[in-house]
Design a protein around this motif. Structure first.
Motif, short mmCIF file in Angstrom:
data_model
loop_
_atom_site.label_atom_id
_atom_site.label_comp_id
_atom_site.label_asym_id
_atom_site.label_seq_id
_atom_site.Cartn_x
_atom_site.Cartn_y
_atom_site.Cartn_z
N TYR A 102 22.10 -4.34 -20.55
CA TYR A 102 20.86 -4.76 -19.51
C TYR A 102 20.37 -3.41 -20.18
CZ TYR A 102 18.60 -8.29 -16.78
OH TYR A 102 18.03 -9.38 -16.94
N LEU A 103 19.96 -2.85 -18.98
CA LEU A 103 19.11 -1.38 -19.30
C LEU A 103 17.91 -1.16 -20.60
CD1 LEU A 103 20.31 0.32 -16.46
CD2 LEU A 103 18.47 -0.93 -16.78
N LEU A 104 19.32 -1.04 -21.56
CA LEU A 104 18.55 -1.14 -22.98
C LEU A 104 17.73 -2.21 -23.55
CD1 LEU A 104 21.64 1.44 -24.25
CD2 LEU A 104 19.07 1.98 -23.76
N THR A 105 18.09 -3.53 -23.23
CA THR A 105 17.82 -4.60 -24.16
C THR A 105 16.46 -5.26 -23.23
OG1 THR A 105 19.76 -5.79 -23.33
CG2 THR A 105 19.46 -4.62 -25.53
N HIS A 106 16.44 -5.28 -22.29
CA HIS A 106 15.86 -5.66 -21.13
C HIS A 106 14.20 -4.55 -20.25
CE1 HIS A 106 19.17 -8.67 -21.56
NE2 HIS A 106 18.65 -9.70 -20.89
N ASP A 107 13.60 -5.71 -19.93
CA ASP A 107 12.62 -5.35 -19.09
C ASP A 107 12.36 -4.84 -17.87
OD1 ASP A 107 11.18 -3.97 -21.82
OD2 ASP A 107 10.17 -5.23 -21.52
N GLU A 108 12.87 -5.81 -17.33
CA GLU A 108 13.47 -6.53 -15.80
C GLU A 108 14.91 -6.05 -15.19
OE1 GLU A 108 15.29 -9.67 -18.45
OE2 GLU A 108 13.83 -8.60 -18.03
N PRO A 109 14.38 -5.48 -13.98
CA PRO A 109 15.90 -4.40 -13.03
C PRO A 109 17.09 -5.81 -13.67
CG PRO A 109 13.82 -5.21 -11.77
CD PRO A 109 13.46 -5.83 -13.16
N VAL A 110 18.67 -4.90 -13.06
CA VAL A 110 19.37 -5.64 -13.78
C VAL A 110 19.41 -5.67 -11.59
CG1 VAL A 110 20.67 -3.24 -13.83
CG2 VAL A 110 22.06 -5.89 -14.45
#
Length: 199
Positions: free
Chosen positions: A28-36
C-alpha cells in the motif's frame, strides 16, 4: 483500510499474522500517497511478535518518520498500544543489526549500495529526475522502487559496479581537448538516456 478482524478469524495475532499485514502495508505504501489505516477493532491480543514483524521491516525500508506519518493504527487498547510503542522503540536496534549483518564488505560494494539506495529513493519521489540523474528507464524505475534493503545489499556484494558510464570512450577521449561547459556535458550524456539499461 486494513481490518484485522476481517483478515483473521482469530482473537490473538502473532508473528505469522504480522508478516501478512506487513506485506499488505508495504504494498500500500508503495502504491498510494495517502496513509494506510490498520483497524485493530475486535482483536483481543496483539503480541510483541506481531508488531515486530509489522513495524521493523517497514522502518528499515521507509524510515521511522515516514511510518509515523503514513501508518495509522486505530482502535488499539491501552495494553496493545504499550506493546506497539515498545516495538517502535526497538525498531532502531533492529535497523542497526540489519545494517551490520548485510553491510557490504569492500569499497566497490559500498559505492554500489549507496547508488542503489539513492536511485530507489529518487525513483520513488521523482521518477523524471531519476531518469536524468541515474539514467533509469521506465522498466528499471518500476523494478528499483520495489527493492528492499536486503536485495540491494545482495546486488552490491557482487563486487561489481551497478551503474555504468553514460558516455562513450570517444567522448571521454576528446573531452580533455574540448572546452565544454557543464551544460554541454549534461546535454551530451542525458541525450543517450533511452539506451541505458535496455539490455
Amino acid at each position: 483500510m486494513i481490518s484485522l478482524a476481517n483478515m483473521f478469524n482469530k482473537m490473538t495475532l502473532s508473528v505469522e499474522q504480522g508478516k501478512r499485514v506487513h506485506k499488505m502495508t508495504r504494498e500500500y505504501l508503495l502504491t498510494h500517497d495517502e496513509p494506510v489505516v490498520i483497524d485493530c477493532a475486535g482483536i483481543g491480543e496483539l503480541t510483541a511478535g506481531f508488531f515486530q514483524q509489522l513495524i521493523f521491516p517497514l522502518v528499515a525500508e521507509f524510515s521511522g518518520q515516514i511510518i509515523n506519518n503514513r501508518v495509522v493504527m486505530l482502535n488499539l487498547s491501552d495494553a496493545q498500544l504499550d506493546i506497539y510503542q515498545a516495538a517502535c522503540d526497538q525498531a532502531g536496534d533492529y535497523v542497526d543489526e540489519l545494517l551490520v549483518e548485510h553491510a557490504p564488505t569492500n569499497e566497490i560494494a559500498d559505492i554500489s549500495l549507496d547508488f542503489l539506495i539513492m536511485a530507489r529513493e529518487m525513483a520513488r519521489m521523482d521518477p523524471d529526475k531519476a531518469r536524468i540523474v541515474f539514467g533509469l528507464n521506465t522498466a528499471m524505475i518500476e523494478v528499483i522502487v520495489l527493492m528492499d534493503y536486503e536485495t540491494m545489499c545482495q546486488i552490491a556484494k557482487s563486487g561489481v559496479m551497478c551503474f555504468q558510464p553514460r558516455f562513450s570512450h570517444f567522448y571521454a577521449r576528446n573531452l580533455a581537448n574540448d572546452e565544454l561547459s557543464p551544460i554541454d556535458v549534461f546535454i551530451n550524456i542525458s541525450s543517450k538516456l533511452e539506451r541505458i539499461y535496455e539490455r
